[in-house]
Design a protein around this motif. Structure first.
Motif, PDB file in Angstrom:
ATOM      1  N   ASP A 100       0.602  -1.073   0.083  1.00 31.47           N
ATOM      2  CA  ASP A 100      -0.078   0.165  -0.013  1.00 31.47           C
ATOM      3  C   ASP A 100       1.015   1.276   0.081  1.00 31.47           C
ATOM      4  O   ASP A 100       0.510   2.407  -0.812  1.00 31.47           O
ATOM      5  CB  ASP A 100      -0.779  -0.016   1.127  1.00 31.47           C
ATOM      6  CG  ASP A 100      -2.093  -0.818   1.110  1.00 31.47           C
ATOM      7  OD1 ASP A 100      -2.395  -1.382  -0.171  1.00 31.47           O
ATOM      8  OD2 ASP A 100      -2.635  -1.354   1.874  1.00 31.47           O
ATOM      9  N   LYS A 103       2.242   2.106  -3.684  1.00 37.42           N
ATOM     10  CA  LYS A 103       1.524   2.045  -4.701  1.00 37.42           C
ATOM     11  C   LYS A 103       1.727   3.180  -5.982  1.00 37.42           C
ATOM     12  O   LYS A 103       1.554   2.929  -6.944  1.00 37.42           O
ATOM     13  CB  LYS A 103      -0.054   2.459  -4.351  1.00 37.42           C
ATOM     14  CG  LYS A 103      -0.839   1.220  -3.556  1.00 37.42           C
ATOM     15  CD  LYS A 103      -1.044   0.221  -4.588  1.00 37.42           C
ATOM     16  CE  LYS A 103      -1.547  -1.062  -3.839  1.00 37.42           C
ATOM     17  NZ  LYS A 103      -2.806  -0.727  -3.308  1.00 37.42           N
ATOM     18  N   ASP A 128      -8.138  -6.542  -9.423  1.00 37.05           N
ATOM     19  CA  ASP A 128      -8.433  -6.204  -8.026  1.00 37.05           C
ATOM     20  C   ASP A 128      -8.252  -7.479  -7.058  1.00 37.05           C
ATOM     21  O   ASP A 128      -7.634  -8.362  -7.763  1.00 37.05           O
ATOM     22  CB  ASP A 128      -9.914  -5.663  -7.853  1.00 37.05           C
ATOM     23  CG  ASP A 128     -10.831  -6.899  -8.524  1.00 37.05           C
ATOM     24  OD1 ASP A 128     -10.351  -8.071  -8.696  1.00 37.05           O
ATOM     25  OD2 ASP A 128     -12.185  -6.405  -8.522  1.00 37.05           O
ATOM     26  N   ARG A 129      -8.568  -7.511  -5.999  1.00 36.59           N
ATOM     27  CA  ARG A 129      -8.290  -8.798  -5.015  1.00 36.59           C
ATOM     28  C   ARG A 129      -8.867 -10.088  -5.750  1.00 36.59           C
ATOM     29  O   ARG A 129      -8.341 -11.048  -5.557  1.00 36.59           O
ATOM     30  CB  ARG A 129      -8.761  -8.372  -3.650  1.00 36.59           C
ATOM     31  CG  ARG A 129      -8.268  -9.366  -2.441  1.00 36.59           C
ATOM     32  CD  ARG A 129      -8.746  -9.338  -1.184  1.00 36.59           C
ATOM     33  NE  ARG A 129      -8.505  -7.966  -0.729  1.00 36.59           N
ATOM     34  CZ  ARG A 129      -7.484  -7.402   0.001  1.00 36.59           C
ATOM     35  NH1 ARG A 129      -6.641  -8.258   0.155  1.00 36.59           N
ATOM     36  NH2 ARG A 129      -7.506  -6.324   0.521  1.00 36.59           N
ATOM     37  N   ARG A 133      -7.162 -13.181  -6.969  1.00 38.30           N
ATOM     38  CA  ARG A 133      -7.268 -14.582  -6.249  1.00 38.30           C
ATOM     39  C   ARG A 133      -7.384 -15.783  -7.374  1.00 38.30           C
ATOM     40  O   ARG A 133      -7.040 -16.661  -7.124  1.00 38.30           O
ATOM     41  CB  ARG A 133      -8.727 -14.531  -5.362  1.00 38.30           C
ATOM     42  CG  ARG A 133      -8.912 -15.596  -4.619  1.00 38.30           C
ATOM     43  CD  ARG A 133     -10.211 -15.601  -3.577  1.00 38.30           C
ATOM     44  NE  ARG A 133      -9.830 -14.739  -2.518  1.00 38.30           N
ATOM     45  CZ  ARG A 133     -10.197 -13.475  -2.200  1.00 38.30           C
ATOM     46  NH1 ARG A 133     -11.122 -13.031  -2.979  1.00 38.30           N
ATOM     47  NH2 ARG A 133      -9.875 -12.741  -1.182  1.00 38.30           N
ATOM     48  N   ALA A 140      -3.691 -12.942  -2.703  1.00 40.93           N
ATOM     49  CA  ALA A 140      -4.819 -12.147  -2.555  1.00 40.93           C
ATOM     50  C   ALA A 140      -5.111 -11.696  -1.152  1.00 40.93           C
ATOM     51  O   ALA A 140      -5.731 -10.664  -0.843  1.00 40.93           O
ATOM     52  CB  ALA A 140      -6.097 -12.853  -3.164  1.00 40.93           C
ATOM     53  N   GLU A 141      -4.536 -12.272   0.001  1.00 43.85           N
ATOM     54  CA  GLU A 141      -4.716 -11.990   1.291  1.00 43.85           C
ATOM     55  C   GLU A 141      -3.827 -10.812   1.598  1.00 43.85           C
ATOM     56  O   GLU A 141      -4.111  -9.857   2.425  1.00 43.85           O
ATOM     57  CB  GLU A 141      -4.439 -13.025   2.194  1.00 43.85           C
ATOM     58  CG  GLU A 141      -5.340 -14.252   1.966  1.00 43.85           C
ATOM     59  CD  GLU A 141      -6.833 -13.750   2.245  1.00 43.85           C
ATOM     60  OE1 GLU A 141      -7.156 -12.963   2.987  1.00 43.85           O
ATOM     61  OE2 GLU A 141      -7.711 -14.290   1.260  1.00 43.85           O
ATOM     62  N   ARG A 142      -2.770 -10.736   0.943  1.00 46.84           N
ATOM     63  CA  ARG A 142      -1.826  -9.636   1.301  1.00 46.84           C
ATOM     64  C   ARG A 142      -1.938  -8.282   0.416  1.00 46.84           C
ATOM     65  O   ARG A 142      -1.458  -7.076   0.648  1.00 46.84           O
ATOM     66  CB  ARG A 142      -0.348 -10.039   0.972  1.00 46.84           C
ATOM     67  CG  ARG A 142       0.732  -9.036   1.573  1.00 46.84           C
ATOM     68  CD  ARG A 142       1.939  -9.709   2.016  1.00 46.84           C
ATOM     69  NE  ARG A 142       1.678 -10.638   3.027  1.00 46.84           N
ATOM     70  CZ  ARG A 142       2.632 -10.937   4.023  1.00 46.84           C
ATOM     71  NH1 ARG A 142       4.093 -10.941   3.686  1.00 46.84           N
ATOM     72  NH2 ARG A 142       2.542 -11.892   5.079  1.00 46.84           N
ATOM     73  N   TYR A 143      -2.548  -8.158  -1.171  1.00 48.98           N
ATOM     74  CA  TYR A 143      -2.750  -7.257  -1.943  1.00 48.98           C
ATOM     75  C   TYR A 143      -3.870  -7.242  -2.285  1.00 48.98           C
ATOM     76  O   TYR A 143      -4.712  -8.102  -2.622  1.00 48.98           O
ATOM     77  CB  TYR A 143      -1.652  -7.725  -3.149  1.00 48.98           C
ATOM     78  CG  TYR A 143      -0.183  -7.753  -2.708  1.00 48.98           C
ATOM     79  CD1 TYR A 143       0.542  -6.836  -2.347  1.00 48.98           C
ATOM     80  CD2 TYR A 143       0.431  -8.944  -2.648  1.00 48.98           C
ATOM     81  CE1 TYR A 143       1.954  -6.685  -1.981  1.00 48.98           C
ATOM     82  CE2 TYR A 143       1.690  -9.183  -2.079  1.00 48.98           C
ATOM     83  CZ  TYR A 143       2.429  -8.031  -1.786  1.00 48.98           C
ATOM     84  OH  TYR A 143       3.757  -8.200  -1.561  1.00 48.98           O
ATOM     85  N   SER A 144      -4.489  -6.038  -2.545  1.00 49.12           N
ATOM     86  CA  SER A 144      -5.602  -5.449  -2.878  1.00 49.12           C
ATOM     87  C   SER A 144      -5.849  -5.245  -4.304  1.00 49.12           C
ATOM     88  O   SER A 144      -7.042  -5.240  -5.070  1.00 49.12           O
ATOM     89  CB  SER A 144      -6.297  -4.499  -1.980  1.00 49.12           C
ATOM     90  OG  SER A 144      -5.404  -3.540  -2.389  1.00 49.12           O
ATOM     91  N   SER A 145      -4.733  -5.063  -4.850  1.00 45.52           N
ATOM     92  CA  SER A 145      -4.849  -4.799  -6.389  1.00 45.52           C
ATOM     93  C   SER A 145      -3.195  -4.980  -7.086  1.00 45.52           C
ATOM     94  O   SER A 145      -2.416  -5.224  -6.290  1.00 45.52           O
ATOM     95  CB  SER A 145      -5.151  -3.158  -6.672  1.00 45.52           C
ATOM     96  OG  SER A 145      -3.949  -2.315  -5.949  1.00 45.52           O
TER      97      SER A 145
END
Length: 354
Positions: A100, A103, A128-129, A133, A140-145
């Protein structure tokens, strides 16, 4: 023709293999063994990443890289048929992520792609997440995009070099291992104790050609090999960071090649403690499963580069020089090898006509 190839790294092997298939007699000279332990081609993640590389390179790197994505699967299939050896590779794209706080680095990277390859940005997908995924569930648990670069891939460089060695030997190529080429000239290879004559000489010695190729320099690269049973990544992953860009390239059986360093130095000493700590800490930040990984190898080598970081291809009667792959060896070698073979054929045809 009777052709000598000086330097049995990636380019030397590719050219020797192709020349043998065309019916020529080929002798390979290398200062190491046929295992290629002294070659820069061994110290590489061998990622096929035209988008990732063009952000800080010329457009030629991108165009030649797209050609490599088509070329490698065909050639790997042929190599596997000739040798019975398996070569792992993937052409399912790569994933680019950033924490984050970083970014802005990811946005800057995307802007660079829009400026460098605007005609191909439809293949750059913001994800996106949920999409992440689908691609790499464990991220996917650590990054949202992030970004998904569909036209990228990787290959197993160790398996490729071994298969090329086997194919060259099977086709009758002659290996001169531990043979230091002191100098060379058109149609001549000069060793420490003798001079050998050939119809053509191919100079693909990398930094070994520094005395004969003005401007050639070494750029140091360092990679780590790890075994991480708790990590299951299917694609190359890049972590954008303000100071360095970590890359993770998968190998069979939960092994991964990790790298990021690019140092303007020709030092050949082992990987430093600082580099190891930085790479490992960044690696753990990508996936916590790397905390339990075993460090298998730490390799360092100097890659040959010209002042513009683009490869050089020169041809005169009896001597073909190919060099300067910089950090793009597996990405640019297919086009460079094909260009070299075409140039050799043209020169030969012209000499016969005359």
């Amino acid at each position: 023709m009777n052709i000598a190839v000086a330097g049995a790294g990636l380019l030397g092997r590719l050219l020797a293999w192709k020349l043998l298939q065309l019916g020529h007699r080929v002798s390979l000279f290398d200062r190491g063994s046929r295992a290629g332990e002294l070659s820069a081609a061994r110290v590489a993640a061998s990622m096929l990443a035209p988008y990732s590389e063009v952000a800080s390179a010329e457009r030629q790197v991108f165009d030649w890289g797209l050609m490599a994505l088509r070329w490698w699967p065909e050639q790997i299939t042929l190599l596997e048929q000739q040798t019975g050896q398996s070569i792992s590779y993937g052409m399912d794209g790569s994933v680019v992520v950033a924490h984050d706080l970083d970014k802005s680095s990811l946005r800057h990277f995307e802007q660079q792609l829009q400026a460098k390859v605007p005609d191909h940005c439809d293949r750059v997908e913001r994800i996106d997440r949920m999409r992440l995924r689908d691609l790499e569930p464990e991220l996917a648990e650590r990054y949202s995009s992030g970004l998904f670069l569909a036209d990228e891939g990787y290959l197993d460089n160790g398996a490729l070099l071994a298969a090329l060695e086997a194919a060259i030997t099977k086709l009758g190529g002659k290996w001169f291992e531990y043979s230091e080429v002191v100098s060379l000239a058109p149609k001549r290879i000069i060793l420490s104790n003798e001079t050998l004559a050939f119809d053509w000489v191919v100079d693909s010695r990398g930094l070994g050609a520094k005395a004969q190729l003005p401007g050639l320099r070494g750029v140091r690269g360092e990679v780590l090999w790890v075994h991480a049973p708790e990590v299951n990544l299917q694609r190359p992953v890049r972590l954008m960071h303000p100071r360095y860009k970590l890359y993770i390239s998968p190998r069979p059986n939960n092994r991964y090649v990790i790298g990021a360093t690019e140092i303007e130095s020709e030092a050949m000493q082992p990987v430093t403690v600082r580099s190891t700590l930085e790479l490992m800490s960044a690696l753990y930040s990508v996936h916590s499963g790397f905390a339990e990984a075993n460090l298998l190898h730490a390799f360092a080598h100097c890659r040959p580069a010209m002042p513009d970081n683009l490869p050089v291809l020169n041809c005169e009667a009896g001597l073909l020089t190919v060099n300067g792959l910089y950090r793009h060896g597996y990405l640019l070698s297919p086009q460079l090898a094909e260009n070299a073979l075409a140039m050799l054929a043209e020169q030969t045809e012209n000499s016969v006509t005359v």
